[in-house]
Design a protein around this motif. Structure first.
Motif, PDB file in Angstrom:
ATOM      1  N   ALA A 153       1.138  -1.040   0.020  1.00 14.22           N
ATOM      2  CA  ALA A 153      -0.088   0.024   0.080  1.00 14.22           C
ATOM      3  C   ALA A 153       0.938   1.321  -0.003  1.00 14.22           C
ATOM      4  N   SER A 154       1.864   1.147  -0.916  1.00 16.00           N
ATOM      5  CA  SER A 154       2.880   2.472  -1.062  1.00 16.00           C
ATOM      6  C   SER A 154       2.028   3.782  -1.098  1.00 16.00           C
ATOM      7  N   TRP A 155       1.081   3.608  -1.727  1.00 12.03           N
ATOM      8  CA  TRP A 155       0.147   5.026  -1.981  1.00 12.03           C
ATOM      9  C   TRP A 155      -0.359   5.705  -0.778  1.00 12.03           C
ATOM     10  N   ARG A 156      -0.207   5.087   0.433  1.00 10.42           N
ATOM     11  CA  ARG A 156      -0.698   5.640   1.690  1.00 10.42           C
ATOM     12  C   ARG A 156       0.466   6.743   2.136  1.00 10.42           C
ATOM     13  N   ILE A 157       1.593   6.664   1.398  1.00  7.42           N
ATOM     14  CA  ILE A 157       2.554   8.051   1.562  1.00  7.42           C
ATOM     15  C   ILE A 157       1.968   9.084   0.828  1.00  7.42           C
ATOM     16  N   LEU A 158       1.191   9.025  -0.054  1.00 13.56           N
ATOM     17  CA  LEU A 158       0.930  10.269  -0.880  1.00 13.56           C
ATOM     18  C   LEU A 158      -0.122  11.196  -0.299  1.00 13.56           C
ATOM     19  N   SER A 172      -0.660  15.506  -3.974  1.00  7.77           N
ATOM     20  CA  SER A 172      -0.232  14.692  -4.838  1.00  7.77           C
ATOM     21  C   SER A 172      -0.867  13.569  -5.488  1.00  7.77           C
ATOM     22  N   LEU A 173      -2.022  13.127  -4.713  1.00 14.26           N
ATOM     23  CA  LEU A 173      -2.876  12.215  -5.358  1.00 14.26           C
ATOM     24  C   LEU A 173      -3.892  12.869  -6.497  1.00 14.26           C
ATOM     25  N   THR A 174      -4.007  14.058  -6.040  1.00 12.43           N
ATOM     26  CA  THR A 174      -4.673  14.961  -7.035  1.00 12.43           C
ATOM     27  C   THR A 174      -4.086  14.973  -8.457  1.00 12.43           C
ATOM     28  N   ASP A 175      -2.599  15.470  -8.230  1.00 14.88           N
ATOM     29  CA  ASP A 175      -1.875  15.441  -9.367  1.00 14.88           C
ATOM     30  C   ASP A 175      -1.767  14.199 -10.094  1.00 14.88           C
ATOM     31  N   GLN A 176      -1.744  12.888  -9.355  1.00 18.06           N
ATOM     32  CA  GLN A 176      -1.536  11.693 -10.344  1.00 18.06           C
ATOM     33  C   GLN A 176      -2.972  11.565 -10.994  1.00 18.06           C
ATOM     34  N   THR A 227      -9.989   5.082 -11.592  1.00 20.73           N
ATOM     35  CA  THR A 227     -11.132   4.537 -10.804  1.00 20.73           C
ATOM     36  C   THR A 227     -10.460   4.060  -9.650  1.00 20.73           C
ATOM     37  N   ASN A 228      -9.166   3.436  -9.698  1.00 20.70           N
ATOM     38  CA  ASN A 228      -8.508   3.007  -8.514  1.00 20.70           C
ATOM     39  C   ASN A 228      -7.886   4.148  -7.565  1.00 20.70           C
ATOM     40  N   TYR A 229      -7.281   5.044  -8.326  1.00 21.90           N
ATOM     41  CA  TYR A 229      -6.784   6.311  -7.491  1.00 21.90           C
ATOM     42  C   TYR A 229      -7.815   7.050  -6.967  1.00 21.90           C
ATOM     43  N   GLY A 230      -8.871   7.070  -7.562  1.00 24.15           N
ATOM     44  CA  GLY A 230     -10.114   7.945  -6.750  1.00 24.15           C
ATOM     45  C   GLY A 230     -10.658   7.073  -5.645  1.00 24.15           C
ATOM     46  N   ILE A 231     -10.543   5.762  -5.637  1.00 22.93           N
ATOM     47  CA  ILE A 231     -10.755   5.114  -4.414  1.00 22.93           C
ATOM     48  C   ILE A 231      -9.815   5.335  -3.233  1.00 22.93           C
ATOM     49  N   VAL A 232      -8.606   5.207  -3.960  1.00 25.65           N
ATOM     50  CA  VAL A 232      -7.273   5.419  -2.996  1.00 25.65           C
ATOM     51  C   VAL A 232      -7.451   6.874  -2.148  1.00 25.65           C
ATOM     52  N   GLY A 233      -7.899   7.901  -3.325  1.00 25.33           N
ATOM     53  CA  GLY A 233      -8.141   9.244  -2.468  1.00 25.33           C
ATOM     54  C   GLY A 233      -9.234   9.291  -1.681  1.00 25.33           C
ATOM     55  N   LEU A 234     -10.282   8.541  -1.709  1.00 24.83           N
ATOM     56  CA  LEU A 234     -11.186   8.393  -0.555  1.00 24.83           C
ATOM     57  C   LEU A 234     -10.772   7.700   0.550  1.00 24.83           C
ATOM     58  N   ILE A 235      -9.719   6.800   0.680  1.00 27.17           N
ATOM     59  CA  ILE A 235      -9.332   6.102   1.569  1.00 27.17           C
ATOM     60  C   ILE A 235      -8.338   7.206   2.376  1.00 27.17           C
ATOM     61  N   GLN A 236      -7.531   8.019   1.461  1.00 26.90           N
ATOM     62  CA  GLN A 236      -6.734   8.856   2.153  1.00 26.90           C
ATOM     63  C   GLN A 236      -7.372   9.993   2.750  1.00 26.90           C
ATOM     64  N   LEU A 237      -8.526  10.464   2.330  1.00 26.78           N
ATOM     65  CA  LEU A 237      -9.316  11.353   2.966  1.00 26.78           C
ATOM     66  C   LEU A 237      -9.775  10.913   4.500  1.00 26.78           C
ATOM     67  N   GLU A 238      -9.951   9.591   4.624  1.00 28.25           N
ATOM     68  CA  GLU A 238     -10.536   9.014   5.818  1.00 28.25           C
ATOM     69  C   GLU A 238      -9.291   9.099   6.741  1.00 28.25           C
ATOM     70  N   LYS A 239      -8.042   8.513   6.073  1.00 29.31           N
ATOM     71  CA  LYS A 239      -6.788   7.895   6.987  1.00 29.31           C
ATOM     72  C   LYS A 239      -5.819   8.969   7.227  1.00 29.31           C
ATOM     73  N   GLY A 240      -5.747   9.803   6.110  1.00 29.17           N
ATOM     74  CA  GLY A 240      -4.652  10.781   6.220  1.00 29.17           C
ATOM     75  C   GLY A 240      -3.523  10.185   5.572  1.00 29.17           C
ATOM     76  N   PHE A 241      -2.484  10.977   5.450  1.00 30.01           N
ATOM     77  CA  PHE A 241      -1.200  10.412   4.562  1.00 30.01           C
ATOM     78  C   PHE A 241      -0.215   9.856   5.857  1.00 30.01           C
ATOM     79  N   VAL A 242       0.663   9.003   5.669  1.00 30.99           N
ATOM     80  CA  VAL A 242       1.752   8.530   6.571  1.00 30.99           C
ATOM     81  C   VAL A 242       3.195   8.730   5.897  1.00 30.99           C
ATOM     82  N   ASP A 243       4.080   8.330   6.651  1.00 31.19           N
ATOM     83  CA  ASP A 243       5.417   8.501   6.133  1.00 31.19           C
ATOM     84  C   ASP A 243       5.733   7.070   5.894  1.00 31.19           C
ATOM     85  N   GLU A 244       5.201   6.027   6.389  1.00 27.03           N
ATOM     86  CA  GLU A 244       5.492   4.629   6.308  1.00 27.03           C
ATOM     87  C   GLU A 244       4.298   3.934   6.241  1.00 27.03           C
TER      88      GLU A 244
END
Length: 182
Positions: free
Chosen positions: A32-37, A41-45, A76-93
């Motif tokens: 889940a390397s996208w958790r770092i975004l 950055s996700l919007t730009d992707q 589609t996948n990055y959009g779902i990742v975006g929703l996850i990131q909105l809920e959980k926030g980004f992390v360093d690891e």
């Protein structure tokens, strides 16, 4: 009309399942390397993917060899990742495993499906009469709105938030997948 709505729901579920399959395989490759975004950055992707679709629609050829369909799946996948990131926030690891990532994916895919069902009922299958290139333009418009909201620290006066825009991007992307595979 009810049969048409059911057909759309089935096609939507099949398209989401194809996207989920890719997401699961990439989880195996990258975790889940996208958790770092961060959100920007996700919007730009998402922007890069949508701009590539528009470029391919205009130029009618790809020098990389990948077409428009994989880009709608990525949106589609990055959009779902975006929703996850909105809920959980980004992390360093990376802080979640593949099983948790897929649970979150399924939750937001289902939330987006339910929104599509409600909107499709009210809009009476209008998406079927649209051109795929219009989905691309609407996605780019949604991304511009997200950028404006992000630049305003998430504040809006009367507009929908980032999550609603992500869901609309996912829905337009899935409609693109359906149209390109019919």
């Amino acid at each position: 009309m009810e049969q048409s709505l059911q057909h759309t729901e089935q096609q939507f579920r099949e398209a989401l399942a194809s996207c989920r399959d890719i997401f699961a395989k990439k989880l195996q490759d990258y975790g889940a390397s996208w958790r770092i975004l961060r959100a920007s950055s996700l919007t730009d992707q998402l922007f890069i993917k949508a701009k590539r679709i528009r470029s391919l629609e205009i130029k009618k050829e790809s020098w990389v060899g990948e077409g428009i369909l994989p880009e709608f799946m990525a949106l589609t996948n990055y959009g779902i990742v975006g929703l996850i990131q909105l809920e959980k926030g980004f992390v360093d690891e990376v802080d979640i495993n593949a099983e948790e990532a897929l649970k979150l994916y399924d939750k937001y895919a289902d939330d987006t499906l339910q929104l599509m069902i409600r909107k499709n009922h009210d809009y009476d299958e209008a998406w079927r009469g649209m051109r795929v290139s219009s989905y691309t333009d609407l996605i780019l418009t949604k991304l511009q709105r997200i950028k404006e909201i992000e630049d305003s620290d998430g504040e809006t006066l009367i507009s929908e938030g980032i999550d609603s825009n992500y869901m609309d991007i996912i829905n337009y992307s899935v409609f693109g997948i359906i149209k390109l595979t019919e």
